[in-house]
Structure formats: C-alpha cells, structure tokens
Motif scaffolding. Structure first.
Motif, PDB file in Angstrom:
ATOM      1  N   THR A  55      42.925  38.696  43.343  1.00 18.41           N
ATOM      2  CA  THR A  55      42.432  38.812  44.731  1.00 18.41           C
ATOM      3  C   THR A  55      42.911  40.075  45.441  1.00 18.41           C
ATOM      4  O   THR A  55      42.753  40.202  46.651  1.00 18.41           O
ATOM      5  CB  THR A  55      42.872  37.576  45.547  1.00 18.41           C
ATOM      6  N   THR A  56      43.522  41.003  44.722  1.00 22.76           N
ATOM      7  CA  THR A  56      43.945  42.275  45.316  1.00 22.76           C
ATOM      8  C   THR A  56      43.175  43.427  44.692  1.00 22.76           C
ATOM      9  O   THR A  56      42.729  43.344  43.545  1.00 22.76           O
ATOM     10  CB  THR A  56      45.455  42.508  45.122  1.00 22.76           C
TER      11      THR A  56
ATOM     12  N   PHE B  95      43.293  42.548  50.170  1.00 22.89           N
ATOM     13  CA  PHE B  95      42.513  41.442  49.634  1.00 22.89           C
ATOM     14  C   PHE B  95      41.104  41.890  49.242  1.00 22.89           C
ATOM     15  O   PHE B  95      40.480  42.718  49.913  1.00 22.89           O
ATOM     16  CB  PHE B  95      42.414  40.314  50.665  1.00 22.89           C
ATOM     17  N   THR B  96      40.603  41.305  48.144  1.00 27.33           N
ATOM     18  CA  THR B  96      39.237  41.553  47.713  1.00 27.33           C
ATOM     19  C   THR B  96      38.757  40.383  46.852  1.00 27.33           C
ATOM     20  O   THR B  96      39.559  39.680  46.240  1.00 27.33           O
ATOM     21  CB  THR B  96      39.135  42.849  46.890  1.00 27.33           C
ATOM     22  N   SER B  97      37.462  40.206  46.839  1.00 27.33           N
ATOM     23  CA  SER B  97      36.866  39.185  45.968  1.00 27.33           C
ATOM     24  C   SER B  97      36.055  39.828  44.842  1.00 27.33           C
ATOM     25  O   SER B  97      35.368  39.140  44.096  1.00 27.33           O
ATOM     26  CB  SER B  97      35.955  38.263  46.784  1.00 27.33           C
TER      27      SER B  97
ATOM     28  N   ALA C 264      41.066  37.268  37.268  1.00 24.56           N
ATOM     29  CA  ALA C 264      40.021  36.431  37.875  1.00 24.56           C
ATOM     30  C   ALA C 264      39.388  35.511  36.843  1.00 24.56           C
ATOM     31  O   ALA C 264      39.166  34.317  37.102  1.00 24.56           O
ATOM     32  CB  ALA C 264      38.958  37.324  38.518  1.00 24.56           C
TER      33      ALA C 264
END
Length: 554
Positions: free
Chosen positions: A326-327, A336-338, A526
């Motif tokens: 999530t980084t 944060f990133t998806s 992920a």
C-alpha cells in the motif's frame, strides 16, 4: 464424478461384485503414472549415462567439495530449525494448553496464520523489515546491512513458516495426555514443575522427536526462502533450481535431487516409526477429561510474554507486507497508494484465476482418489493394497523440489508429453495432497462400524453402492475438510510447481518469486495479500456455505 459411476456398478448375472475390479485399476494406474514413473525416471537420469548404468554423475556430485558443503549446509540448517522450532512449539503449546492466560483463541489463530500462506511470504516480510532498505535496519538504524542474507535469515524465515505445524502437533499431544496421571502426581505432593518433568514430558518424548523430524523435513524441502535469503549459504533445494533453470544441467540437477531425496526418505521413515510409538495407553480409568490450568502468576506472565512476542513477530511480518503493498515504493516513498493492488489484479488476474481453478480441480481429484484408495486399504482384502498404499503415500517423504523436478523431466517427452498443459500442474498438486486424503479417508472409514457394510451387502447392495450410499454420507465432513486443506496446500506451494509452470498456465507463488527477482516488491506484496485473503475466504466461507455438519468431527 467417479463415485457416481461406481454407484451404477452392479453385480453380474452370476452375482459377482465388479466394483473393486473397476476402482483398483483406475487408482493404481494414476499412482503408477504420476508417482512411481516420475521418480523412476529421475533416478534413471541420475544413474544412467549414455544408455548404461553408471555412478559417474552421482560420484562427481558426491566428491565435489562444493556439493559436500551444500549438503552439510542443508543438514545443519535443518537440524537448527528442528531444535529451535520444537522448543518454541512446545513452549507455545504448553502455554495454550496448560496455562491460564487470556485470549487463547487469538494467540492460536495468529500462530496458525503462516500455515495458510506461501512460505516465501516470510522471506518477503523479512526483506522489507531487515533488508538493505529495510524498515528497521535502514529507516530506524540507518544501516544498509546484508546480515539478513545467509544462515541467520534462513533460520528465522523457516522458524516463522514452519513452527505452526510443530505447534499443532504438540498442542494435540498436550491435550491428549491423561489428566488423571497428573492429578495422581499432584495428589502425592508433586508441584507443577515436578509433574511436568516427571509425568508429562516423559510421555511427550516421542512427540518431541516427531516434532523435530517434522521441522527438519520442512526445512530440508524449502525452496522459496533459500532462493531469496540464501546469500552465501547455499542449500540443496536452491542449488537444484540453479542447476536446472540457471545452467540447464539436467544430469547434475537430477543427481542433486537424489542427494536431497535420500535423507528426506530416511527422515520420513524415522518419523513414521516414532508416530507409531506416539500412541500410548494409561493403566486404569481415564480420569478427568480436563487438565488443571497453571495459575501461578510468574508462569502466567512468562507464558503471556512468550505467546504475545511470537504473535507480534508474526503480525509484524504480515503488517509489513500489507505496508509494502500500500506504499508507493517501500523503503523510499511511504505515501499511500492502491496501484500495486490494481496492478496485481490486472496483470496477475489470469494467474489468480489459474491458481484458483487448478487448485479446486486438484483438491477434488486428490480427495476422491484418496477416498477410493482408503476404501481399498481399509475395507477390502485386495492383493497388493499395501503396496498401493505405500507408493501413494511416498510424496510425504519426497521434497516438493524433487517432485516438481521429476514431473518436469518425466512429462517433457514421450511416452506422455504434458509440459505446458494444465494436466501436469493438476497432477503435481494432486500427488502432493493425495497422502493426506488417504490418511483422512482411512481414519474416517475406521470410525464407521463394519456392520453397516455387512448390513448393506446383506440387503443386496454392491460394495460400490455401499460406498456411495452408506459410507460417503458418513465421511463427507472429513472429505470436505481434506479438500479445503488440499486446496490451501496447492495454492501456497512453490517447490512442487516451479518446474512445471508455463506461459499458458501460471501460478501465484512462482509469479511472486519472479516479481521479487525483478524488484517489483509492491506488486509481489499485493499479490501475497490477495492470496492470503483468498485462502482465508475459502477456509471460513466453505463451512458457512455447507452448514454446521462440515465442522463436526467423526
């Protein structure tokens, strides 16, 4: 469905039951083709040179100083993990089974979490925490250390990965001890420590040895952790991979596989003999079914510290993997990133679907075949059933790396060309899980009174109709539990499929390894999180879909 076909098998005009004559050849053919044949082919490649029997290849491997170092490295790593893992598992099991501490269900859940994850996840978590750009080593202490890579890193990764299996074994043994023996010792004036040292532990000695052998076997067969964390400490499994994939030296890889196979088989038979001795009987009545929990404050504090520390380590691993997923770029940009989850679902969506589909098919096949072989072993007097049982259970003794290599070599040409197909992956999954299906099937059938079979036969049913209409409904919960276990084992394995994956059929664990090799840590993390969530959904969702009877023990 094979069992439906069995139900239609009726007696001939002479009253002969043909069920066994239909089932036996089918399961025997599967076992011979997908268990015996690949192993014989592997041994042939190691011992036959230019069409003649020769010890040249094996001799070159054995007398090579580097290979001898690798062999002793593997043994030393296995022994270290076995000793430390057994100590940790015994202490953890004692804390859960005998000490009055709060939150036992929580500690138990987190202790078992690594059993549903690919072992390679532990290496990934450790790299994110203690690697060159690790959260603790670099961000906290400003170090760019390589100390994680090598013997110490492998021990830590394998302890976290495989300690839960030893813990489950020891927990069941602690709970299975006759409480009346401990009560009698306490009544005679022995304190808690004396009861533990003079009554409980002596009865657990076979279990302790079995736990150590179990940990040794898992460490011996591990591939993912050595590939990522091995560093300057090579072991046999990673060296086999390098020989086949890196140098394409098949004879050398096959010889190393035989070198790995021999001690693994010896450990298997040693573990089997110890397991046979682990069933002990107590003289007299069974006594109380509940053990007295230790309530000494010092012991409670120590137990709580132990279980919370191990749980924290496990949670830290998974939390770090979630953080990596999530980084933006773990170790550099923690915003944060998806995007990694989006990439995992888009780029690896086919991989997830392939893994799920092949895992479900293989688990169904392994459970059906396991039941049929268990039926032959436990309910028939067929000639050669002990040989069939022995060969079908051999994958328990064979490291996954060896099975994967044997499949990759044996089915890469005539007489059976399966390379690049889904069949070879399904077969590898099914063969790895088949022994567990057989053992659960035999255990379930042994709990069903034979008078039910006799009554069914007396009323004119064939043995196939008895199996389908009488026995199958009674053992269904055990079979469904075995299917879930087989699915979990299939989707999380790496070593058994690393040599049989192809561009047409890709699997999650080799994909995670490939992403790690490329440096796509975020996407690997992920995909790892998605796998764990998928397995958790299957484990906890299936019982609710199938109803309460799925969980009832027989």
């Amino acid at each position: 469905m094979p069992s439906i076909a069995l139900a239609s098998v009726t007696k001939s005009s002479h009253g002969r039951d043909w069920t066994l004559y239909v089932i036996y050849p089918v399961v025997a053919l599967f076992v011979l083709i997908f268990t015996a044949y690949p192993m014989l082919d592997l041994l042939t490649r190691a011992f036959i040179v230019d069409g003649r029997s020769s010890l040249a290849t094996i001799g070159a491997v054995v007398f090579d100083p580097f290979n001898r170092t690798i062999f002793w490295n593997t043994l030393f790593l296995g022994a270290t993990v076995a000793v430390l893992g057994t100590i940790l598992a015994t202490l953890y099991a004692y804390a859960i089974a005998r000490v009055a501490i709060p939150g036992k269900s929580i500690w138990h859940f987190f202790a078992l979490l690594p059993t549903i994850s690919p072992p390679i996840l532990m290496a990934l978590g450790l790299i994110l925490l203690y690697g060159r750009r690790g959260l603790i080593t670099h961000e906290l202490f400003g170090l760019q250390s390589t100390g994680l890579y090598g013997f110490k890193g492998l021990v830590i990764a394998q302890l976290i990965s495989y300690f839960p299996f030893a813990y489950l074994l020891m927990l069941n043994l602690f709970r299975g001890l006759d409480a009346s023996l401990e009560e009698a010792a306490a009544t005679m004036g022995a304190n808690g420590w004396r009861v533990l040292g003079t009554v409980s532990l002596p009865l657990l000695v076979p279990g302790l040895a079995g736990s150590a052998l179990l940990m040794f076997s898992y460490s011996f067969a591990d591939l993912g952790n050595p590939l990522l964390l091995g560093g300057d400490f090579p072991v046999l499994s990673s060296q086999i991979y390098q020989s086949i994939i890196g140098m394409y030296d098949i004879p050398h890889g096959a010889a190393l596989a035989v070198l790995l196979l021999i001690p693994a088989v010896l450990m298997f038979f040693a573990h089997k003999m110890l397991t046979a001795r682990m069933s002990f009987a107590s003289v007299g009545a069974k006594g109380s079914s509940r053990h007295r929990e230790v309530r000494h404050r010092g012991v409670q504090a120590a137990a709580l510290l132990l279980v919370s520390s191990i749980t924290f380590i496990i949670c830290l691993q998974y939390g770090t993997i979630i953080a990596g997923a999530t980084t933006q770029l773990f170790g550099i940009d923690y915003s944060f990133t998806s995007k990694h989850f989006v990439a995992a679902l888009t780029k690896s969506g086919g991989t997830l679907l392939d893994t799920l589909t092949l895992g479900v098919i293989a688990s169904f096949i392994s459970v059906v075949l396991g039941l049929l072989i268990a039926w032959i072993v436990a309910r028939s007097k067929a000639t050669g059933r002990s040989v069939l049982d022995f060969i079908a259970n051999l994958p328990l003794a064979i490291p996954g790396t060896v099975i994967g290599l044997a499949f990759g070599l044996a089915f890469n040409g005539p007489p059976l060309m399966l390379t690049g197909t889904a069949t070879i992956i399904i077969a590898a999954f099914a063969v790895r899980s088949l022994p567990y299906g057989i053992r659960s099937g035999v255990a379930a059938l042994n709990q069903v009174n034979r008078t039910l079979d006799e009554a069914s036969t007396t009323m004119g049913a064939t043995s196939g109709q008895t199996l389908w209409r009488v026995l199958l409904p009674l053992v269904r919960p055990a079979l469904l539990a075995g299917m879930v276990f087989s699915f979990t084992r299939s989707v999380t394995t790496l070593s058994a499929v690393i040599f049989v994956v192809s561009p047409h059929w890709s699997l999650v664990t080799p994909t995670i390894l490939s992403q790690m090799d490329r440096g796509d840590v975020g996407e690997a993390a992920a995909l790892s999180v998605i796998v764990v969530l998928m397995v958790l959904l299957i484990i906890h969702g299936v019982p609710r879909l199938l109803g309460r009877d799925w969980r009832e023990a027989h």
